[in-house]
Design a protein around this motif. Sequence first.
Motif, PDB file in Angstrom:
ATOM      1  N   LYS C 238       0.937  -1.233  -0.106  1.00 21.64           N
ATOM      2  CA  LYS C 238      -0.014  -0.217   0.039  1.00 21.64           C
ATOM      3  C   LYS C 238       0.997   1.248  -0.073  1.00 21.64           C
ATOM      4  CE  LYS C 238      -4.808  -0.575   1.672  1.00 21.64           C
ATOM      5  NZ  LYS C 238      -5.653  -0.596   2.706  1.00 21.64           N
ATOM      6  N   THR C 239       1.914   1.351   0.716  1.00 20.56           N
ATOM      7  CA  THR C 239       2.962   2.251   0.849  1.00 20.56           C
ATOM      8  C   THR C 239       3.998   2.309  -0.013  1.00 20.56           C
ATOM      9  OG1 THR C 239       2.140   2.610   3.134  1.00 20.56           O
ATOM     10  CG2 THR C 239       3.945   3.856   2.479  1.00 20.56           C
ATOM     11  N   ILE C 240       4.259   3.018  -1.107  1.00 20.89           N
ATOM     12  CA  ILE C 240       5.468   2.999  -1.795  1.00 20.89           C
ATOM     13  C   ILE C 240       6.179   4.377  -1.949  1.00 20.89           C
ATOM     14  CG2 ILE C 240       4.636   1.219  -3.257  1.00 20.89           C
ATOM     15  CD1 ILE C 240       3.870   3.011  -5.232  1.00 20.89           C
ATOM     16  N   SER C 241       7.475   4.421  -2.133  1.00 20.38           N
ATOM     17  CA  SER C 241       8.421   5.754  -2.323  1.00 20.38           C
ATOM     18  C   SER C 241       7.892   6.119  -3.669  1.00 20.38           C
ATOM     19  CB  SER C 241       9.646   5.400  -1.985  1.00 20.38           C
ATOM     20  OG  SER C 241      10.386   6.103  -3.038  1.00 20.38           O
ATOM     21  N   ILE C 242       8.346   7.504  -3.881  1.00 20.36           N
ATOM     22  CA  ILE C 242       8.040   8.077  -5.156  1.00 20.36           C
ATOM     23  C   ILE C 242       9.058   7.433  -6.326  1.00 20.36           C
ATOM     24  CG2 ILE C 242       9.562  10.214  -4.797  1.00 20.36           C
ATOM     25  CD1 ILE C 242       7.034  11.506  -6.207  1.00 20.36           C
ATOM     26  N   PHE C 243      10.099   6.994  -5.763  1.00 23.73           N
ATOM     27  CA  PHE C 243      11.210   6.716  -6.485  1.00 23.73           C
ATOM     28  C   PHE C 243      10.582   5.232  -7.300  1.00 23.73           C
ATOM     29  CE2 PHE C 243      13.649   9.231  -3.679  1.00 23.73           C
ATOM     30  CZ  PHE C 243      13.833  10.108  -4.746  1.00 23.73           C
ATOM     31  N   ASP C 244       9.910   4.399  -6.556  1.00 27.34           N
ATOM     32  CA  ASP C 244       9.475   3.244  -7.110  1.00 27.34           C
ATOM     33  C   ASP C 244       8.236   3.620  -8.346  1.00 27.34           C
ATOM     34  OD1 ASP C 244      10.373   2.074  -4.995  1.00 27.34           O
ATOM     35  OD2 ASP C 244       8.423   1.850  -3.848  1.00 27.34           O
ATOM     36  N   LEU C 245       8.181   4.740  -8.474  1.00 28.00           N
ATOM     37  CA  LEU C 245       7.203   5.096  -9.692  1.00 28.00           C
ATOM     38  C   LEU C 245       8.079   5.663 -10.917  1.00 28.00           C
ATOM     39  CD1 LEU C 245       4.142   6.821  -7.734  1.00 28.00           C
ATOM     40  CD2 LEU C 245       4.238   4.467  -8.695  1.00 28.00           C
ATOM     41  N   CYS C 246       9.299   5.693 -10.576  1.00 24.96           N
ATOM     42  CA  CYS C 246      10.216   6.255 -11.760  1.00 24.96           C
ATOM     43  C   CYS C 246      10.949   5.294 -12.220  1.00 24.96           C
ATOM     44  CB  CYS C 246      11.236   7.387 -11.185  1.00 24.96           C
ATOM     45  SG  CYS C 246      10.172   8.890 -10.529  1.00 24.96           S
ATOM     46  N   GLU C 247      10.921   5.257 -13.813  1.00 23.23           N
ATOM     47  CA  GLU C 247      11.948   4.394 -14.400  1.00 23.23           C
ATOM     48  C   GLU C 247      13.212   4.837 -14.527  1.00 23.23           C
ATOM     49  OE1 GLU C 247       9.342   3.342 -17.559  1.00 23.23           O
ATOM     50  OE2 GLU C 247       7.752   2.553 -16.144  1.00 23.23           O
ATOM     51  N   LYS C 248      13.280   5.754 -15.117  1.00 20.18           N
ATOM     52  CA  LYS C 248      14.709   6.228 -15.191  1.00 20.18           C
ATOM     53  C   LYS C 248      15.093   7.359 -13.878  1.00 20.18           C
ATOM     54  CE  LYS C 248      12.787   7.512 -18.968  1.00 20.18           C
ATOM     55  NZ  LYS C 248      12.406   8.784 -19.914  1.00 20.18           N
ATOM     56  N   LYS C 249      16.281   7.881 -13.964  1.00 19.52           N
ATOM     57  CA  LYS C 249      16.482   8.710 -12.814  1.00 19.52           C
ATOM     58  C   LYS C 249      16.578  10.086 -12.938  1.00 19.52           C
ATOM     59  CE  LYS C 249      18.317   5.803  -9.380  1.00 19.52           C
ATOM     60  NZ  LYS C 249      18.733   4.442  -9.566  1.00 19.52           N
ATOM     61  N   GLY C 250      16.025  10.430 -14.035  1.00 17.04           N
ATOM     62  CA  GLY C 250      15.869  12.072 -14.509  1.00 17.04           C
ATOM     63  C   GLY C 250      15.059  12.823 -13.583  1.00 17.04           C
ATOM     64  N   LYS C 251      15.356  14.005 -13.591  1.00 20.51           N
ATOM     65  CA  LYS C 251      14.554  15.039 -12.893  1.00 20.51           C
ATOM     66  C   LYS C 251      13.225  15.273 -13.490  1.00 20.51           C
ATOM     67  CE  LYS C 251      17.138  17.234  -9.505  1.00 20.51           C
ATOM     68  NZ  LYS C 251      18.511  16.703  -9.790  1.00 20.51           N
ATOM     69  N   GLU C 252      13.302  15.166 -14.902  1.00 25.08           N
ATOM     70  CA  GLU C 252      11.977  15.693 -15.449  1.00 25.08           C
ATOM     71  C   GLU C 252      10.662  14.417 -15.147  1.00 25.08           C
ATOM     72  OE1 GLU C 252      11.629  16.073 -20.041  1.00 25.08           O
ATOM     73  OE2 GLU C 252      13.373  17.494 -19.319  1.00 25.08           O
ATOM     74  N   GLU C 253      11.614  13.279 -15.341  1.00 24.30           N
ATOM     75  CA  GLU C 253      10.305  12.176 -14.890  1.00 24.30           C
ATOM     76  C   GLU C 253       9.866  12.356 -13.433  1.00 24.30           C
ATOM     77  OE1 GLU C 253      11.704   8.371 -14.642  1.00 24.30           O
ATOM     78  OE2 GLU C 253       9.839   7.237 -15.282  1.00 24.30           O
ATOM     79  N   LEU C 254      10.970  12.663 -12.545  1.00 27.71           N
ATOM     80  CA  LEU C 254      10.270  12.884 -11.140  1.00 27.71           C
ATOM     81  C   LEU C 254       9.428  13.945 -11.000  1.00 27.71           C
ATOM     82  CD1 LEU C 254      10.960  11.952  -8.529  1.00 27.71           C
ATOM     83  CD2 LEU C 254      12.678  13.555  -8.025  1.00 27.71           C
ATOM     84  N   ILE C 255       9.474  14.939 -11.769  1.00 26.82           N
ATOM     85  CA  ILE C 255       8.458  16.153 -11.711  1.00 26.82           C
ATOM     86  C   ILE C 255       7.318  15.858 -12.068  1.00 26.82           C
ATOM     87  CG2 ILE C 255       8.181  18.442 -12.295  1.00 26.82           C
ATOM     88  CD1 ILE C 255      11.169  18.827 -12.146  1.00 26.82           C
ATOM     89  N   LYS C 256       7.202  15.062 -13.474  1.00 28.53           N
ATOM     90  CA  LYS C 256       6.105  14.595 -13.915  1.00 28.53           C
ATOM     91  C   LYS C 256       5.238  13.632 -12.862  1.00 28.53           C
ATOM     92  CE  LYS C 256       6.101  12.336 -17.863  1.00 28.53           C
ATOM     93  NZ  LYS C 256       6.579  11.999 -19.255  1.00 28.53           N
ATOM     94  N   VAL C 257       5.904  12.703 -12.368  1.00 39.69           N
ATOM     95  CA  VAL C 257       5.349  11.906 -11.501  1.00 39.69           C
ATOM     96  C   VAL C 257       4.891  12.566 -10.479  1.00 39.69           C
ATOM     97  CG1 VAL C 257       5.680   9.730  -9.997  1.00 39.69           C
ATOM     98  CG2 VAL C 257       6.555   9.824 -12.265  1.00 39.69           C
ATOM     99  N   LEU C 258       5.552  13.563  -9.795  1.00 41.72           N
ATOM    100  CA  LEU C 258       5.184  14.291  -8.464  1.00 41.72           C
ATOM    101  C   LEU C 258       3.942  14.953  -8.804  1.00 41.72           C
ATOM    102  CD1 LEU C 258       5.746  15.334  -5.806  1.00 41.72           C
ATOM    103  CD2 LEU C 258       7.153  16.968  -6.495  1.00 41.72           C
ATOM    104  N   LEU C 259       3.893  15.407  -9.908  1.00 42.12           N
ATOM    105  CA  LEU C 259       2.677  16.537 -10.355  1.00 42.12           C
ATOM    106  C   LEU C 259       1.272  15.520 -10.516  1.00 42.12           C
ATOM    107  CD1 LEU C 259       3.539  18.879 -13.233  1.00 42.12           C
ATOM    108  CD2 LEU C 259       3.045  19.214 -10.886  1.00 42.12           C
TER     109      LEU C 259
END
Lengths: 176, 176, 290
Positions: C238-259
């Motif tokens: 049920k609980t995951i870290s935001i990094f679990d949702l990112c495939e690559k390590k890029g900032k752009e993807e991270l921001i997209k996922v965060l949004l």
Amino acid sequence: MGKDEKRLVESILFSASKPVSINEIKENTGITPNKIKKILNELIEDYSVKRKNETSMEIVKAGDKYTMQVKKKYIDSSIMIAKPEINSNLLKTLTLIAFHQPLKQSNLRRMIGVKAYDHVDELATMKLIHSKKHGSTEMLTTTQLFPEYFGIDSTKPEEIKDFLIKKVSGKLNNIE
Amino acid sequence: MGKDEKRLVESILFSASKPVSINEIKENTGITPNKIKKILNELIEDYSVKRKNETSMEIVKAGDKYTMQVKKKYIDSSIMIAKPEINSNLLKTLTLIAFHQPLKQSNLRRMIGVKAYDHVDELATMKLIHSKKHGSTEMLTTTQLFPEYFGIDSTKPEEIKDFLIKKVSGKLNNIE
Amino acid sequence: MEQLKIDNEVINHLLFHKSLIDEKDDATRINHYVNMLQKTDEGEHISIDNPFDRSIAIAFELVIKQHLNPWDIDLVNFSTMYLKKAKEEKIDLMTAGRIIYMAWKVLKLQSDDLVVSMKKTEEEYEPFGWGDIPTEMWLSKDDDYSYTNLVINMPESPLDEPVRREANRKVTLIELVEAFDEARKESEEYQILEKQRREERERLSELARKRMKGTAVEDHLEEDVKVVWEKINQFPKKTISIFDLCEKKGKEELIKVLLSVLFLAYDNKVLVYQKRFPFGKIYIKSMGYS
């Protein structure tokens, strides 16, 4: 009866499972604060002097509170059954924060590297340290819980520092 | 040394906070079972005879295990200072579930907010509530342990509900 | 004088963020903002072609002109002023709106669920004031330096965790009944509050929807949110870290996922939290479809 009151206070210290304040003892026993203070000092003395060799427990002042705990000498065996919560690296970080407080997080980072951030997280979650924003960094101090948790007989930073210096020299002497 | 071994066993009894078996003591101290038995009998005697008036604790055999506890005489004052095993926030959530059961998790969410999810997890771990999938949400009910735990003389949801209402409307006076 | 101090604060703020990111990556952009800021400081009016940069530039301009503290911005006032200003400057409202909208959502989430609990845990105990912060480096004092080194190099920690009893007792019946009475009252109060919050949220998202209607941003965002939501549901935990949702390590993807995660949190589909604000790890807890 005076003797019974002493036993009453002792039973509170035993049952509480955490450091208790004079006020909490008062609420549970109805004994006056002055008398409780006198009894507590007697109990500390009983355990540490009179009954020194006849008990594995001690009563100590922890911050502004009082607590019953296992004497250091017997901690190694009993720690297995009571499960400690904080690993020794984290304890070292906590020592550094307590010693240098108020300490900037950026300085802690310089002392122990990037693990500083994780350690600060964990210690703050345990409510052992406070971290407050100050410009672009965080200022770290220990909380009131800190001396209570470790059975340190003072809440004053300077005295905590003295305590920590003694601890380090004690450990170093033991090793040799 | 014999005397130190006695202190070691005593420190285990103190820190375990629950009855411990001879085997558990052995694992933590390395003392042989026969010796442990001897020491335990000595400790029981020390606390109940020799130091009878100088301690508010006693060591007793509980089934096959041994425990250190507050003497009956002092229990009334000291019992309430210990933390209850269920903290008060969790307890509130539990009462809502008991009252409204069967209660949809989504409805609990509406009653108390997002903390509902954590509370349900914890209460289920304590085996005080059941949570069963029902469509897209979970259906919450109390377990059999619930009435047992609180000494409520019924396992029927309707009667538990009545019980809670009556007790609250009785302004807490009639409970004893 | 005061004005100058605040301007410096804004620059510090940017430099601070710069120090947090990779050299190549976004640093050039931050540098760009710093330059931009210095120009406005020298009285030059901001005229930038990139609409995104322009909307950010206006944000900075506002912070400076209104003497706002960049570490502690009242988002409610800020949004009102910002949108007014953006209109005057004929800024592309789609981009401007998006910035405010996201900021608002995060703020709403925080104020709904976090602020209350934060207030409770705050301690009053403060043995130190700002004046107590040592101005010299810890390295400059011999004793402090050697103590630090000793502690770091010791085989064990100087502090011992004391062993105490961990006994607890059963809950009494009185406590149970009192808890029930309190729970009922609290739940009633919560529901009233929740209703007000819902209405406010609906009003705001309606406003934002109108503003973003039919834009490319909206389409992309919806698609992103959908993808992230599917990903979250694939996790057994049920609980995951935001990094679990990112495939690559890029900032752009991270921001997209965060949004996307913020949108989902706003829709009550997930709960987003940090153990420590603002740099702790971000966790996401799925709340199912309920």
